[in-house]
Design a protein around this motif. Structure first.
Motif, PDB file in Angstrom:
ATOM      1  N   ARG A  23     -68.105   0.522 -37.081  1.00  0.00           N
ATOM      2  CA  ARG A  23     -66.811   1.113 -36.697  1.00  0.00           C
ATOM      3  C   ARG A  23     -66.187   1.859 -37.877  1.00  0.00           C
ATOM      4  O   ARG A  23     -65.705   2.977 -37.733  1.00  0.00           O
ATOM      5  CB  ARG A  23     -65.853   0.027 -36.206  1.00  0.00           C
ATOM      6  N   ARG A  24     -66.201   1.235 -39.034  1.00  0.00           N
ATOM      7  CA  ARG A  24     -65.554   1.831 -40.206  1.00  0.00           C
ATOM      8  C   ARG A  24     -66.318   3.076 -40.661  1.00  0.00           C
ATOM      9  O   ARG A  24     -65.705   4.097 -40.957  1.00  0.00           O
ATOM     10  CB  ARG A  24     -65.481   0.776 -41.319  1.00  0.00           C
ATOM     11  N   PHE A  25     -67.648   3.018 -40.713  1.00  0.00           N
ATOM     12  CA  PHE A  25     -68.430   4.189 -41.115  1.00  0.00           C
ATOM     13  C   PHE A  25     -68.253   5.324 -40.102  1.00  0.00           C
ATOM     14  O   PHE A  25     -68.180   6.492 -40.479  1.00  0.00           O
ATOM     15  CB  PHE A  25     -69.915   3.846 -41.268  1.00  0.00           C
ATOM     16  N   ALA A  26     -68.186   4.991 -38.815  1.00  0.00           N
ATOM     17  CA  ALA A  26     -67.999   6.023 -37.795  1.00  0.00           C
ATOM     18  C   ALA A  26     -66.631   6.690 -37.944  1.00  0.00           C
ATOM     19  O   ALA A  26     -66.501   7.896 -37.787  1.00  0.00           O
ATOM     20  CB  ALA A  26     -68.145   5.429 -36.395  1.00  0.00           C
ATOM     21  N   ALA A  27     -65.624   5.905 -38.251  1.00  0.00           N
ATOM     22  CA  ALA A  27     -64.264   6.448 -38.356  1.00  0.00           C
ATOM     23  C   ALA A  27     -64.027   7.196 -39.660  1.00  0.00           C
ATOM     24  O   ALA A  27     -63.336   8.215 -39.673  1.00  0.00           O
ATOM     25  CB  ALA A  27     -63.249   5.314 -38.228  1.00  0.00           C
TER      26      ALA A  27
END
Length: 193
Positions: A23-27
């Protein structure tokens, strides 16, 4: 505490870290995402992230590890290979379990050389061998590169840039319009330049 209970807790912790990292890498992409933020999202201490994955690079590699699960193109009608391959990629990109990982890879590859290397590895290990089944070895890499450019360009326009006409198209429309282009890359006679 039994080893079985410890193993299940360890597996759950790893899964929570990976989910938070995806989630964090995607965001935020690779460069902006931090181990501290990922740990906070997973509700664990940052040292646990390092314990399980060793580094931010190790965590990113695990978070974006992707098996494209390419269909057996040898079993497909040779006249519809482009459609089959495109439909498979659309399904991958638009399935929540895979789409986030692919989107993270695509976004990060544009600005991070290490991610671009991972993308090239996926291409070299998964896409190129599939194309090799239908092309002369001397021409397979060129054809696979053209297929990848079409698939990644479509993904970029549909999922990153979100170009309205491309986003608005159904999968069936995309397969009808873009499938023949991929088919040409796979099966047309080599150009005599």
């Amino acid at each position: 505490m039994s080893t079985d209970t410890t193993g299940r807790r360890s597996d759950a912790t790893r899964a929570a870290i990976l989910e938070a990292a995806r989630r964090r890498f995607a965001a935020e992409g690779f460069a902006k995402a931090t181990i501290r933020a990922i740990a906070a999202d997973a509700e664990i201490d940052p040292s646990m992230v390092m314990r399980y994955y060793g580094s931010k690079d190790g965590l990113f590699a695990a978070a974006v590890d992707i098996d494209l699960r390419l269909p057996d193109l040898g079993a497909a009608d040779p006249e519809t290979l482009g459609e089959v391959l495109l439909q498979h990629f659309l399904d991958l990109w638009e399935h929540p379990a895979n789409g986030g990982t692919l989107l993270t890879l695509l976004r990060s590859a544009v600005t991070d050389e290490a991610t671009a290397v991972r993308f090239r590895r996926v291409f070299g290990e998964q896409v190129a061998p599939a194309v090799l089944r239908f092309a002369e070895p001397a021409d397979a890499e060129r054809r696979a590169g053209l297929v990848a450019s079409q698939l990644l360009g479509l993904a970029l326009c549909r999922h990153v840039l979100r170009l309205p006409p491309v986003v608005a198209m159904s999968q069936a429309q995309l397969v009808a319009d873009v499938g023949p282009v991929i088919q040409r890359y796979l099966s047309s006679p080599p150009a005599s330049c």
